[in-house]
Design a protein around this motif. Sequence first.
Motif, mmCIF file in Angstrom:
data_model
loop_
_atom_site.group_PDB
_atom_site.id
_atom_site.type_symbol
_atom_site.label_atom_id
_atom_site.label_comp_id
_atom_site.label_asym_id
_atom_site.label_seq_id
_atom_site.Cartn_x
_atom_site.Cartn_y
_atom_site.Cartn_z
ATOM 1 N N GLN A 68 0.801 -1.221 0.000
ATOM 2 C CA GLN A 68 0.000 0.000 0.000
ATOM 3 C C GLN A 68 0.840 1.281 0.000
ATOM 4 O OE1 GLN A 68 -3.156 -0.195 2.965
ATOM 5 N NE2 GLN A 68 -3.218 -2.410 2.742
ATOM 6 N N THR A 114 -10.920 3.657 14.280
ATOM 7 C CA THR A 114 -12.050 2.743 14.113
ATOM 8 C C THR A 114 -12.332 2.498 12.634
ATOM 9 O OG1 THR A 114 -13.578 4.604 14.315
ATOM 10 C CG2 THR A 114 -13.102 3.356 16.324
ATOM 11 N N ASP A 115 -11.266 2.495 11.845
ATOM 12 C CA ASP A 115 -11.403 2.263 10.409
ATOM 13 C C ASP A 115 -11.004 0.822 10.086
ATOM 14 O OD1 ASP A 115 -8.647 2.267 10.675
ATOM 15 O OD2 ASP A 115 -8.316 4.045 9.456
ATOM 16 N N SER A 116 -10.516 0.592 8.880
ATOM 17 C CA SER A 116 -10.137 -0.752 8.451
ATOM 18 C C SER A 116 -9.000 -1.327 9.289
ATOM 19 C CB SER A 116 -9.764 -0.750 6.967
ATOM 20 O OG SER A 116 -8.646 0.092 6.743
ATOM 21 N N SER A 117 -8.176 -0.484 9.907
ATOM 22 C CA SER A 117 -7.108 -0.995 10.778
ATOM 23 C C SER A 117 -7.709 -1.742 11.967
ATOM 24 C CB SER A 117 -6.227 0.147 11.299
ATOM 25 O OG SER A 117 -5.572 0.789 10.256
ATOM 26 N N ALA A 119 -10.737 -2.987 12.114
ATOM 27 C CA ALA A 119 -11.437 -4.162 11.582
ATOM 28 C C ALA A 119 -10.451 -5.306 11.354
ATOM 29 C CB ALA A 119 -12.169 -3.807 10.292
ATOM 30 N N TYR A 120 -9.301 -4.989 10.781
ATOM 31 C CA TYR A 120 -8.268 -6.012 10.553
ATOM 32 C C TYR A 120 -7.830 -6.637 11.876
ATOM 33 C CZ TYR A 120 -3.697 -8.071 9.731
ATOM 34 O OH TYR A 120 -2.631 -8.934 9.719
ATOM 35 N N HIS A 121 -7.562 -5.807 12.869
ATOM 36 C CA HIS A 121 -7.061 -6.332 14.138
ATOM 37 C C HIS A 121 -8.150 -7.024 14.960
ATOM 38 C CE1 HIS A 121 -2.867 -5.369 13.931
ATOM 39 N NE2 HIS A 121 -3.198 -4.224 13.343
ATOM 40 N N SER A 123 -10.470 -8.856 13.473
ATOM 41 C CA SER A 123 -10.481 -10.160 12.791
ATOM 42 C C SER A 123 -9.300 -11.006 13.232
ATOM 43 C CB SER A 123 -10.446 -9.975 11.272
ATOM 44 O OG SER A 123 -11.620 -9.383 10.815
ATOM 45 N N LEU A 157 -18.044 -2.498 14.549
ATOM 46 C CA LEU A 157 -17.131 -3.340 13.773
ATOM 47 C C LEU A 157 -17.103 -4.763 14.312
ATOM 48 C CD1 LEU A 157 -14.122 -0.901 13.262
ATOM 49 C CD2 LEU A 157 -15.696 -1.728 11.501
ATOM 50 N N ASP A 160 -20.056 -7.024 13.407
ATOM 51 C CA ASP A 160 -19.987 -7.552 12.047
ATOM 52 C C ASP A 160 -18.994 -8.689 11.932
ATOM 53 O OD1 ASP A 160 -21.893 -5.823 11.023
ATOM 54 O OD2 ASP A 160 -20.430 -4.355 10.308
ATOM 55 N N ILE A 161 -17.877 -8.575 12.616
ATOM 56 C CA ILE A 161 -16.821 -9.576 12.508
ATOM 57 C C ILE A 161 -17.207 -10.873 13.214
ATOM 58 C CG2 ILE A 161 -14.436 -10.082 13.244
ATOM 59 C CD1 ILE A 161 -13.918 -7.032 12.555
#
Length: 163
Positions: A68, A114-117, A119-121, A123, A157, A160-161
């Motif tokens: 990225q 509280t973004d995709s970072s 969400a990744y962590h 998961s 988040l 959803d996960i």
Amino acid sequence: MSITIGAGVNHWHGAAAHSSLTHIAITLNNDEGNAAEWGDAVDDATYQDAHAQLEGTPLAPVSAGRDQLGDFAPLFAELNDDVLFGRVWARRAELGARDRSVVTVCSLIASGITDSSLAYHLSTARDNGVGRDEIAEIITHAAFYVGWPKAWAAFRLAADIWK
């Protein structure tokens, strides 16, 4: 998640110490008419030994930084991939992957990330054995320290996960 185990493969599975597992098995007779053979339950000592061996296995290489930001910020990408995820996360003897995930999730929530970072962590935490009830308790506890709005965002988040 669906996992297929080939014929003749001796294996065991189960939940981590603080998470649950629902196991639904579908077995078919093979050509000789033999169905699956179910073994004995795994005792705590065997589980701990297997877990210790797993903790010593190398982590899969991370390339998110290079993928990225490699062209724009190559040093940052290298530090992200090789140091943070390559060396720090690999220190599982000092702090297990599950606990490292809890620290990371709490730190991101406290920072308002509280973004995709996050969400990744989240998961990753789930994959490292943090259960649904545990993450709800972790975020509830953190809410009093990090702030209610940050907890709400994290819960959205996490819900959803852990569906």
